[in-house]
Enzyme design. Structure first.
Site, short mmCIF file in Angstrom:
data_model
loop_
_atom_site.label_atom_id
_atom_site.label_comp_id
_atom_site.label_asym_id
_atom_site.label_seq_id
_atom_site.Cartn_x
_atom_site.Cartn_y
_atom_site.Cartn_z
CG HIS A 1 7.29 3.81 2.27
ND1 HIS A 1 7.97 4.24 1.15
CD2 HIS A 1 8.14 4.01 3.32
CE1 HIS A 1 9.17 4.69 1.51
NE2 HIS A 1 9.29 4.58 2.80
CB CYS A 2 3.34 0.25 -1.77
SG CYS A 2 1.63 0.79 -2.09
#
Length: 469
Positions: free
Chosen positions: A137-138
């Protein structure tokens, strides 16, 4: 040197705060067979995916978080670490696929390598196979990840439902000083309009900050939906007809997002009752990410989201009452400044030393939060069916992450003529994710039946079918 912004890095900090959490997002594409040879798939996927720079880069972190992590090219990239082959045991049905998806998603991505995996899955029933893409998700939010992952398809994603979201039609509002002019009356008038605009935006954002802070700090009604997580997951999915959803929108003057959240509301209500718990007005405060990504930034690899924190009306038994309450609560949240508050918070955090924000996020995510109960994120997908090496993608199923003591989470994805719901849950605390998924389908069926009569008896004007806020 490209650095992670505050929001992107926050997903790493949140993952670091709980060893049972993997903050990767994903999607499963089910394709009609026969499956090409694995070697030919590797060659095709390799050539298409590695055109995305992030898939060729690793994160370098600074000692003691003195600076933000930054991306560097991976000189030792080995594609065999990222594109893998798996096979389902017989009979290769939906239950077997869901169990396998849960096992893949519960494992963390290796931060010593580029933060993605692609699994090719053989052995599905009815001469089908699948591709699972998993991305940390980063790297990206749902819209950006969908754009990135579509590169493995023959013609890309093409036109997507992302053009329907509000942010796609809004330019980022930039406050400018009035232009210099020799006419003092014109300059004073321009200065007045600017100051009024700043005051109004600030007041709206402040209201949004207050509401978000209140939602995070005010404990929700005690239930089995929140608490510690294990490292194991369960996954389930369900699809509903986009035609039926659109008919409900037309019948009641609501959005696709309203219908999806109302169906989720009804299913959670059934879950709580099945567990012997009484649904309360504050039993289901839900984290609803809202895209602030403009149309011209669809290919940017980062996170551009704000949040809303509505309490979904699980206390209401009637499906129409649920739908109407969802519509009203989301409409209030959209104009309350919550969307602006999230964006302003991220912007303000950029002015704070990274070490301080990293320490703060890690500390906060370790605290036992009791305000938010679940996650419901809507990701607009492709409008037309996709193909990979000439094989049609017949299903596209989203996979959300779990974190922050939330024991269940739901991702919603529109694809061609269907709306898919991917439900993830903690293995021990949420053994009934299958019922949660099937409850969503039943709720849409009920609303479809009711809306048919409502549509015939109620005149409806121009309707908005906007998704994701």
């Amino acid at each position: 040197m490209e650095q992670l912004n505050t929001l992107d890095a926050g997903f790493l900090h949140a993952e670091d705060s709980d060893r049972h959490v993997s903050l990767a997002i994903g999607a499963v594409a089910v394709l009609a067979g026969p499956m090409p040879s694995f070697d030919s798939l590797v060659s095709t996927i390799n050539g298409r995916v590695l055109a995305v720079p992030r898939f060729c880069q690793v994160l370098h972190t600074q000692p003691l978080d003195l600076g933000a992590p930054h991306w560097v090219d991976d000189a030792d990239l080995d594609i065999s670490h990222h594109i893998r082959l798996a096979a389902l045991p017989r009979p290769g049905d939906d239950a077997a696929l869901s169990r396998w998806v849960a096992e893949v998603m519960e494992r963390r991505l290796d931060r010593d390598r580029p933060l993605w995996e692609c699994w090719v899955v053989d052995g599905l029933a009815h001469n089908r196979w699948a591709i699972l893409m998993k991305v940390h998700h980063c790297i990206a939010d749902g819209i950006a990840a969908t754009h990135m992952l579509s590169r493995i398809c023959d013609d890309g994603a093409g036109d997507t439902f992302a053009t329907d979201i509000r942010a796609a039609h809004e330019s980022m509002r930039v406050l400018r000083l009035p232009a210099l002019t020799l006419n003092p009356i014109e300059w004073i008038a321009g200065a007045w309009r600017t100051s009024v605009g700043v005051t109004t935006a600030a007041a709206q954002a402040l209201q949004g900050v207050t509401q978000i802070a209140g939602g995070l700090l005010r404990p929700a009604a005690a239930s089995s939906l929140t608490g510690p997580l294990t490292s194991m997951r369960r996954y389930a999915s369900v699809e509903v007809s986009m035609e039926h959803v659109t008919n409900i929108c037309n019948g009641f003057g609501v959005t696709i997002n309203d219908v999806a959240l109302a169906a989720i509301t009804d299913s959670y209500r059934t879950m709580l009752l099945r567990r012997g718990e009484r649904p309360q007005p504050d039993s289901l405060r839900t984290l609803v990410p809202v895209s602030v990504r403009s149309a011209d930034a669809s290919d940017e690899t980062d996170n551009r989201v704000s949040i809303m924190l509505p309490c979904l009306p699980v206390e209401k038994a009637d499906p129409v009452a649920q739908l109407q309450a969802v519509h009203k609560r989301l409409a209030r949240a959209k104009v309350s400044g919550q969307r602006q508050a999230g964006s302003i918070f991220v912007s303000a955090a950029k002015a704070i030393p990274f070490a301080l924000t990293a320490w703060t996020v890690r500390t906060l995510t370790r605290l036992p939060q009791r305000g938010v109960v679940t996650l419901a994120t809507n990701v607009p997908g492709p409008r037309k069916r996709l193909r990979v090496m000439g094989r049609e993608v017949v299903r596209l199923l989203p996979i959300p992450p779990l974190a922050l003591k939330l024991r269940t989470g739901i991702a919603i994805m529109s694809y061609a003529d269907h709306l898919a719901f991917g439900v993830i849950g903690d293995y021990d605390a949420a053994p009934d994710v299958d019922e949660l998924a099937s409850g969503i389908e039943r709720a849409v069926e009920r609303l479809t039946s009711v809306s048919a009569g409502h549509w015939r008896s109620t005149p409806v004007g121009t309707l908005s079918l906007v998704q994701g806020g």
